[in-house]
Design a protein around this motif. Structure first.
Motif, short mmCIF file in Angstrom:
data_model
loop_
_atom_site.label_atom_id
_atom_site.label_comp_id
_atom_site.label_asym_id
_atom_site.label_seq_id
_atom_site.Cartn_x
_atom_site.Cartn_y
_atom_site.Cartn_z
N ILE A 1 0.94 -1.27 -0.07
CA ILE A 1 -0.04 0.13 -0.11
C ILE A 1 0.95 1.32 0.06
O ILE A 1 0.54 2.06 -0.41
CB ILE A 1 -0.85 -0.08 1.16
N ASP A 2 1.78 1.36 0.88
CA ASP A 2 2.70 2.41 0.92
C ASP A 2 3.45 2.84 -0.58
O ASP A 2 3.40 3.97 -0.63
CB ASP A 2 3.99 2.07 2.05
N TRP A 3 3.81 1.97 -1.26
CA TRP A 3 4.40 2.33 -2.46
C TRP A 3 3.46 2.66 -3.54
O TRP A 3 3.79 3.38 -4.40
CB TRP A 3 5.31 1.02 -2.86
N ARG A 4 2.35 2.37 -3.32
CA ARG A 4 1.23 2.91 -4.48
C ARG A 4 0.57 4.10 -4.03
O ARG A 4 0.23 4.82 -4.94
CB ARG A 4 0.23 1.74 -4.43
N LEU A 5 0.46 4.38 -2.63
CA LEU A 5 -0.42 5.66 -2.32
C LEU A 5 0.54 6.85 -1.83
O LEU A 5 0.30 7.68 -2.29
CB LEU A 5 -1.23 5.02 -0.98
N LEU A 6 1.60 6.44 -1.25
CA LEU A 6 2.21 7.46 -0.58
C LEU A 6 3.22 8.54 -1.68
O LEU A 6 3.22 9.82 -1.81
CB LEU A 6 3.08 7.30 0.50
N PRO A 7 3.93 7.82 -2.49
CA PRO A 7 4.54 8.69 -3.60
C PRO A 7 3.62 9.70 -4.41
O PRO A 7 4.06 10.65 -4.46
CB PRO A 7 5.44 7.59 -4.59
N PRO A 8 2.56 9.24 -4.84
CA PRO A 8 1.81 10.21 -5.59
C PRO A 8 1.20 11.29 -4.77
O PRO A 8 1.19 12.48 -5.29
CB PRO A 8 0.56 9.27 -6.19
N LEU A 9 0.74 11.08 -3.47
CA LEU A 9 0.29 12.02 -2.40
C LEU A 9 1.53 13.03 -2.30
O LEU A 9 1.21 14.12 -2.00
CB LEU A 9 -0.24 11.38 -1.31
N ALA A 10 2.58 12.40 -2.15
CA ALA A 10 4.01 13.44 -1.72
C ALA A 10 4.27 14.31 -2.86
O ALA A 10 4.65 15.39 -2.59
CB ALA A 10 5.05 12.52 -1.22
N LEU A 11 4.18 13.83 -3.97
CA LEU A 11 4.56 14.63 -5.27
C LEU A 11 3.29 15.82 -5.21
O LEU A 11 3.83 16.99 -5.55
CB LEU A 11 4.64 13.73 -6.68
N LEU A 12 2.10 15.53 -5.25
CA LEU A 12 1.06 16.39 -5.24
C LEU A 12 1.06 17.34 -4.14
O LEU A 12 1.08 18.69 -4.48
CB LEU A 12 -0.18 15.68 -5.20
N TYR A 13 1.42 16.98 -2.95
CA TYR A 13 1.51 17.97 -1.74
C TYR A 13 2.67 18.64 -2.01
O TYR A 13 2.65 20.11 -1.76
CB TYR A 13 1.52 17.24 -0.45
N LEU A 14 3.95 18.14 -2.62
CA LEU A 14 4.98 19.30 -2.87
C LEU A 14 4.56 20.13 -3.95
O LEU A 14 4.95 21.53 -3.74
CB LEU A 14 6.15 18.37 -3.53
#
Length: 511
Positions: free
Chosen positions: A55-68
């Motif tokens: 789940i971590d690898w699917r969910l967190l990277p796109p959210l981190a990029l968007l929040y950046l």
């Protein structure tokens, strides 16, 4: 030793560091099944860890990029100003502050409606629309010719960005149990600190485009960053998962396991929470009437008032120390990087210690020291010490707010009330940004009495409010501890207990 003993006594520990007692869960499912727990697979701690990492690898990277990108796009006003925007647009100090302020009014107002939409539309589709819209507006900000054009661009940017942060935090809470949430939230929230550091480096590079196509360097800051945001938004529907049920990369057994462990994440072995409910007006009313949610706003202001003021003023503060504009952009990088490291570190500790309030109080205490130092030292003397006192600010304000958001998400059920409660807390908290945009007054440079003084008051208020909220949650848990499961089930049906959410006598608050 800081631990939630009341919670620890009752709680099923669905955390990756402990074995999951599936036999016990299946017994509970047989006793309390309401149609959700069928054929639960047998996963030990290692298997649970594997599923969570997937789940971590699917969910967190796109959210981190968007929040950046979100933080970059709303904070690049300060970088553009240092690069000459105010001079080219003939802005007065008041006009610049008002342009910064007007972003936050629609940004706050539209957060609750946005999270209600999350219970109607797929989150990935809604977030895609928001990202493309705000990226387009940023591009338009790069071609404005006067103050009024800039003001309009900032207002519409606030409308477009309003829904993203509450949507992202709610989405994370839909996948992880209570003491898994904050570490994950910190991964994408630390992108705010990364954006602060990255914006200085990026702005320095983009400024070198000054004169290309007869456009000033500050215009290219908006245009380039806006285009990158739009292109990223176009990819979101293909990479951002909405829910366990719709994730093609999970097996049917993994989907059932994830949903079941979320249902059992109530703080007691006997309690359950509803995770597949639909929006109802009563959940909106319940959130508005919960006084504890309103208290989180005061804690939130310990972040939003100082941090938004700081983000648009930090390059100017550093420039006033005697550096060039380019040097000021670069010198913001270490300051924000310190905030990134502290956000992840404090969040990991909060989940590890299974507690929230100390990890709000301690960081805010650190930021308080930074503001006190900046207020006390003689300006413009001691430029090195002035720069050093910028570090405690980012080290403190960033981790404190993500702990608060996790605390709010931990203590609201069912999911419809959680979506509204998160949005309400964030909405009212973000009104602080409108205040923060006006507390660093140009005529007070380089002392900024008002800016540092207001930030000190906000930090102190946040710390005091945290202690009050901790006391309230402890008191409610003690009251519920006096009731046995037999007494509770004699009074309420399983359906009534699920409908009560966090008001259920079988639910325990995190503190």
């Amino acid at each position: 030793m800081i631990e939630d003993r009341s919670l620890e006594k009752h709680e099923l520990e669905f955390v990756e560091t402990n074995p999951v007692d599936i036999d016990h869960l299946e017994d509970q499912a047989a006793a309390n099944d309401n149609g959700h727990g069928h054929g639960l697979p047998s996963y030990d701690a290692a298997e649970t860890h594997r599923v969570l990492r997937k789940i971590d690898w699917r969910l967190l990277p796109p959210l981190a990029l968007l929040y950046l990108l979100a933080f970059l796009d709303k904070g690049n006003l300060g970088n553009a100003n240092v690069a000459g925007m105010s001079k080219d647009l003939n802005l007065t100090g008041t006009q610049y502050n008002l342009a910064a302020t007007m972003f936050f009014i629609p940004y706050a107002v539209f957060e609750i409606p946005s999270n209600i939409v999350l219970k109607i539309l797929r989150p990935s589709r809604w977030i895609t629309l928001l990202v493309i819209l705000w990226g387009t507006i940023i591009v338009c900000a790069g071609i404005v010719t006067n103050y009024h054009g800039l003001l309009i661009a900032r207002i519409f940017l606030g409308v477009a960005e309003a829904g993203f942060f509450p949507a992202a935090t709610f989405l994370v809470s839909e996948w992880y149990c209570r003491f898994e949430v904050q570490t994950r939230m910190s991964v994408f929230f630390s992108a705010a600190s990364m954006a602060g550091a990255f914006s200085g480096l990026l702005a320095y590079g983009i400024q070198q485009m000054d004169g290309i196509a007869n456009l000033a360097g500050w215009r290219w800051i908006f245009i380039i960053e806006g285009i990158v945001t739009v292109l990223t938004g176009l990819a979101i529907p293909f990479v951002l998962p909405d829910s366990p049920e719709g994730a093609s990369w999970l097996t049917p057994e993994e989907k059932r396991f994830i949903r079941y462990r979320l249902e059992r994440d109530s703080g007691t072995a006997e309690g359950r929470v509803e995770t597949l409910d639909h929006f109802q007006t009563k959940y909106l009313v319940a959130a508005i009437m919960d006084w504890k949610l309103w208290f989180t706003v005061f804690i939130y202001w310990g972040n939003t008032i100082p941090v938004y003021a700081f983000s648009i003023t930090a390059p100017t503060i550093i420039k006033d120390l005697g550096y060039t504009s380019a040097q000021a952009q670069l010198l913001t990088i270490p300051v924000y990087f310190a905030g990134l490291v502290s956000t992840i570190g404090f969040s990991w500790a909060a989940d590890k210690r299974r507690s929230r309030w100390p990890f709000i109080v301690i960081p805010y205490g650190i930021s308080l020291i930074g503001f006190l130092g900046l207020l006390a030292i003689p300006h413009p003397k001691l430029p090195g010490l002035t720069y050093a006192f910028l570090f405690p600010i980012t080290i403190g304000v960033y981790p404190a707010v993500i702990t608060l958001v996790s605390w709010v998400a931990n203590n609201i059920a069912p999911t419809s009330k959680r979506a509204i409660g998160l949005a309400m807390s964030i909405m009212m908290g973000n009104f602080g940004g409108a205040i923060g945009s006006n507390i660093y007054l140009r005529q007070e440079a380089p002392r900024y009495w008002t800016g540092y003084g207001v930030s000190i008051a906000c930090s102190a208020l946040a710390i005091a409010s945290t202690f009050i909220l901790k006391w309230a949650y402890q008191r409610e848990n003690r009251k519920r501890d006096q009731l046995s499961e037999e007494e509770v089930r004699a009074k309420y049906t399983e359906a009534e207990l699920l409908d009560m959410g966090d008001k259920s006598p079988l639910y325990r608050y995190v503190y």
